[in-house]
Design a protein around this motif. Structure first.
Motif, PDB file in Angstrom:
ATOM      1  N   CYS A   9      -2.002   7.290  18.433  1.00 15.11           N
ATOM      2  CA  CYS A   9      -3.086   6.754  17.593  1.00 15.11           C
ATOM      3  C   CYS A   9      -3.584   7.800  16.600  1.00 15.11           C
ATOM      4  CB  CYS A   9      -4.235   6.247  18.456  1.00 15.11           C
ATOM      5  SG  CYS A   9      -3.813   4.757  19.368  1.00 15.11           S
ATOM      6  N   ASN A  10      -3.712   9.038  17.043  1.00 15.45           N
ATOM      7  CA  ASN A  10      -4.125  10.108  16.129  1.00 15.45           C
ATOM      8  C   ASN A  10      -3.085  10.333  15.036  1.00 15.45           C
ATOM      9  OD1 ASN A  10      -6.534  10.586  17.448  1.00 15.45           O
ATOM     10  ND2 ASN A  10      -5.654  12.116  18.810  1.00 15.45           N
ATOM     11  N   TRP A  11      -1.797  10.299  15.426  1.00 13.54           N
ATOM     12  CA  TRP A  11      -0.740  10.446  14.434  1.00 13.54           C
ATOM     13  C   TRP A  11      -0.760   9.287  13.443  1.00 13.54           C
ATOM     14  CZ3 TRP A  11       3.353   7.233  13.302  1.00 13.54           C
ATOM     15  CH2 TRP A  11       4.279   7.743  12.407  1.00 13.54           C
ATOM     16  N   ALA A  12      -0.928   8.059  13.950  1.00 10.22           N
ATOM     17  CA  ALA A  12      -0.954   6.880  13.077  1.00 10.22           C
ATOM     18  C   ALA A  12      -2.149   6.933  12.125  1.00 10.22           C
ATOM     19  CB  ALA A  12      -0.994   5.604  13.910  1.00 10.22           C
ATOM     20  N   GLN A  13      -3.278   7.409  12.605  1.00  7.63           N
ATOM     21  CA  GLN A  13      -4.459   7.523  11.750  1.00  7.63           C
ATOM     22  C   GLN A  13      -4.232   8.560  10.661  1.00  7.63           C
ATOM     23  OE1 GLN A  13      -8.010   8.622  13.847  1.00  7.63           O
ATOM     24  NE2 GLN A  13      -9.335   8.048  12.160  1.00  7.63           N
ATOM     25  N   ALA A  14      -3.553   9.626  10.980  1.00  5.08           N
ATOM     26  CA  ALA A  14      -3.297  10.667   9.990  1.00  5.08           C
ATOM     27  C   ALA A  14      -2.228  10.245   8.984  1.00  5.08           C
ATOM     28  CB  ALA A  14      -2.872  11.958  10.683  1.00  5.08           C
ATOM     29  N   ASN A  15      -1.339   9.340   9.375  1.00  4.30           N
ATOM     30  CA  ASN A  15      -0.219   8.937   8.514  1.00  4.30           C
ATOM     31  C   ASN A  15      -0.269   7.457   8.171  1.00  4.30           C
ATOM     32  OD1 ASN A  15       1.316  11.500   8.492  1.00  4.30           O
ATOM     33  ND2 ASN A  15       1.315  11.137  10.698  1.00  4.30           N
ATOM     34  N   TRP A  16      -1.451   6.886   7.999  1.00 10.42           N
ATOM     35  CA  TRP A  16      -1.578   5.447   7.789  1.00 10.42           C
ATOM     36  C   TRP A  16      -0.892   4.988   6.506  1.00 10.42           C
ATOM     37  CZ3 TRP A  16      -3.988   3.693   3.426  1.00 10.42           C
ATOM     38  CH2 TRP A  16      -4.799   4.590   2.754  1.00 10.42           C
ATOM     39  N   LEU A  17      -0.952   5.784   5.464  1.00  9.16           N
ATOM     40  CA  LEU A  17      -0.353   5.355   4.199  1.00  9.16           C
ATOM     41  C   LEU A  17       1.168   5.270   4.323  1.00  9.16           C
ATOM     42  CD1 LEU A  17      -0.856   4.508   1.321  1.00  9.16           C
ATOM     43  CD2 LEU A  17      -0.769   6.902   0.647  1.00  9.16           C
ATOM     44  N   ALA A  18       1.775   6.241   4.985  1.00  4.86           N
ATOM     45  CA  ALA A  18       3.225   6.200   5.187  1.00  4.86           C
ATOM     46  C   ALA A  18       3.617   5.004   6.055  1.00  4.86           C
ATOM     47  CB  ALA A  18       3.699   7.494   5.836  1.00  4.86           C
ATOM     48  N   LEU A  19       2.822   4.677   7.064  1.00  3.63           N
ATOM     49  CA  LEU A  19       3.112   3.521   7.907  1.00  3.63           C
ATOM     50  C   LEU A  19       3.031   2.223   7.116  1.00  3.63           C
ATOM     51  CD1 LEU A  19       1.237   4.519  11.174  1.00  3.63           C
ATOM     52  CD2 LEU A  19       3.697   4.303  10.847  1.00  3.63           C
ATOM     53  N   ILE A  20       2.047   2.105   6.259  1.00  2.00           N
ATOM     54  CA  ILE A  20       1.908   0.890   5.456  1.00  2.00           C
ATOM     55  C   ILE A  20       3.067   0.767   4.477  1.00  2.00           C
ATOM     56  CG2 ILE A  20       0.515  -0.187   3.645  1.00  2.00           C
ATOM     57  CD1 ILE A  20      -1.940   0.667   5.272  1.00  2.00           C
ATOM     58  N   ILE A  21       3.454   1.870   3.857  1.00  2.00           N
ATOM     59  CA  ILE A  21       4.601   1.833   2.942  1.00  2.00           C
ATOM     60  C   ILE A  21       5.857   1.430   3.704  1.00  2.00           C
ATOM     61  CG2 ILE A  21       6.118   3.280   1.537  1.00  2.00           C
ATOM     62  CD1 ILE A  21       3.567   4.825   0.707  1.00  2.00           C
ATOM     63  N   PHE A  22       6.047   1.968   4.893  1.00  2.00           N
ATOM     64  CA  PHE A  22       7.203   1.608   5.716  1.00  2.00           C
ATOM     65  C   PHE A  22       7.196   0.117   6.051  1.00  2.00           C
ATOM     66  CE2 PHE A  22       9.097   1.043   9.948  1.00  2.00           C
ATOM     67  CZ  PHE A  22      10.403   1.408   9.655  1.00  2.00           C
ATOM     68  N   MET A  23       6.020  -0.419   6.443  1.00  3.80           N
ATOM     69  CA  MET A  23       5.938  -1.840   6.775  1.00  3.80           C
ATOM     70  C   MET A  23       6.228  -2.715   5.564  1.00  3.80           C
ATOM     71  SD  MET A  23       2.895  -2.320   9.577  1.00  3.80           S
ATOM     72  CE  MET A  23       1.593  -1.707   8.532  1.00  3.80           C
ATOM     73  N   VAL A  24       5.726  -2.323   4.403  1.00  2.00           N
ATOM     74  CA  VAL A  24       5.973  -3.112   3.197  1.00  2.00           C
ATOM     75  C   VAL A  24       7.462  -3.093   2.855  1.00  2.00           C
ATOM     76  CG1 VAL A  24       5.581  -3.158   0.707  1.00  2.00           C
ATOM     77  CG2 VAL A  24       3.653  -2.903   2.254  1.00  2.00           C
ATOM     78  N   VAL A  25       8.101  -1.944   2.924  1.00  2.00           N
ATOM     79  CA  VAL A  25       9.535  -1.866   2.628  1.00  2.00           C
ATOM     80  C   VAL A  25      10.327  -2.710   3.627  1.00  2.00           C
ATOM     81  CG1 VAL A  25      11.519  -0.306   2.644  1.00  2.00           C
ATOM     82  CG2 VAL A  25       9.425   0.351   1.461  1.00  2.00           C
ATOM     83  N   LEU A  26       9.977  -2.639   4.903  1.00  2.00           N
ATOM     84  CA  LEU A  26      10.664  -3.429   5.919  1.00  2.00           C
ATOM     85  C   LEU A  26      10.497  -4.925   5.652  1.00  2.00           C
ATOM     86  CD1 LEU A  26      12.280  -3.076   8.562  1.00  2.00           C
ATOM     87  CD2 LEU A  26      10.106  -3.330   9.765  1.00  2.00           C
ATOM     88  N   MET A  27       9.301  -5.352   5.308  1.00  2.00           N
ATOM     89  CA  MET A  27       9.071  -6.766   5.028  1.00  2.00           C
ATOM     90  C   MET A  27       9.783  -7.206   3.750  1.00  2.00           C
ATOM     91  SD  MET A  27       5.200  -7.279   6.312  1.00  2.00           S
ATOM     92  CE  MET A  27       5.319  -9.009   6.679  1.00  2.00           C
ATOM     93  N   LEU A  28       9.865  -6.333   2.762  1.00  2.00           N
ATOM     94  CA  LEU A  28      10.610  -6.680   1.550  1.00  2.00           C
ATOM     95  C   LEU A  28      12.106  -6.813   1.844  1.00  2.00           C
ATOM     96  CD1 LEU A  28       8.790  -4.580  -1.171  1.00  2.00           C
ATOM     97  CD2 LEU A  28       8.827  -7.051  -0.941  1.00  2.00           C
ATOM     98  N   ILE A  29      12.622  -6.003   2.760  1.00  2.00           N
ATOM     99  CA  ILE A  29      14.021  -6.139   3.163  1.00  2.00           C
ATOM    100  C   ILE A  29      14.243  -7.501   3.828  1.00  2.00           C
ATOM    101  CG2 ILE A  29      15.768  -5.278   4.774  1.00  2.00           C
ATOM    102  CD1 ILE A  29      14.695  -2.446   4.131  1.00  2.00           C
ATOM    103  N   PHE A  30      13.315  -7.889   4.714  1.00  2.00           N
ATOM    104  CA  PHE A  30      13.415  -9.211   5.332  1.00  2.00           C
ATOM    105  C   PHE A  30      13.353 -10.314   4.284  1.00  2.00           C
ATOM    106  CE2 PHE A  30      11.714  -7.376   9.481  1.00  2.00           C
ATOM    107  CZ  PHE A  30      12.969  -7.351  10.060  1.00  2.00           C
ATOM    108  N   LEU A  31      12.458 -10.165   3.315  1.00  2.00           N
ATOM    109  CA  LEU A  31      12.341 -11.161   2.262  1.00  2.00           C
ATOM    110  C   LEU A  31      13.640 -11.265   1.474  1.00  2.00           C
ATOM    111  CD1 LEU A  31      10.571 -13.163   0.710  1.00  2.00           C
ATOM    112  CD2 LEU A  31       9.804 -11.262  -0.706  1.00  2.00           C
ATOM    113  N   CYS A  32      14.244 -10.137   1.154  1.00  2.00           N
ATOM    114  CA  CYS A  32      15.524 -10.145   0.434  1.00  2.00           C
ATOM    115  C   CYS A  32      16.618 -10.810   1.265  1.00  2.00           C
ATOM    116  CB  CYS A  32      15.926  -8.730   0.045  1.00  2.00           C
ATOM    117  SG  CYS A  32      14.921  -8.043  -1.266  1.00  2.00           S
ATOM    118  N   MET A  33      16.632 -10.542   2.579  1.00  2.00           N
ATOM    119  CA  MET A  33      17.633 -11.177   3.446  1.00  2.00           C
ATOM    120  C   MET A  33      17.458 -12.696   3.459  1.00  2.00           C
ATOM    121  SD  MET A  33      17.887  -8.374   6.575  1.00  2.00           S
ATOM    122  CE  MET A  33      17.785  -9.635   7.769  1.00  2.00           C
TER     123      MET A  33
END
Length: 112
Positions: A9-33
């Protein structure tokens, strides 16, 4: 197990922007598929009469777009909190640290 969860949780709080970017890229890959499968199904229906149900792809597109909206809402909420902390809870020209935010919250609680 509890300590591992707290560290995560501490790591996720410190890296929230990278996690959100990762989730958006993953969802865009699903959308493309989903869109690629829709295009393949559309052309296979036209060329080979395969009875591919195009409505299922529209449902998939709708779900992925709804998920992207949810991720965007989370990103906006986190970014707004960071902007508010930067503007009102730290000296001009300095980034807020987690300690500064905690001190400000504690001082607000003590005032009440």
């Amino acid at each position: 197990m509890k300590n591992k969860f707290i560290r995560f949780c501490n790591w996720a709080q410190a890296n929230w922007l990278a996690l959100i970017i990762f989730m958006v890229v993953l969802m865009l890959i699903f959308l493309c598929m989903v869109l690629v499968s829709w295009i393949i199904g559309y052309w296979s229906n036209a060329l080979y009469g395969t009875k591919f149900e195009l409505g299922s792809c529209w449902t998939g597109v709708g779900v992925v777009v709804t998920g992207l909206g949810g991720v965007a809402a989370l990103a906006k909420a986190a970014w707004t909190k960071y902007g508010t902390d930067s503007q009102f809870n730290s000296p001009a020209g300095m980034h807020p640290t987690q300690q500064d935010v905690i001190k400000n919250i504690q001082s607000e609680v003590m005032k009440k």
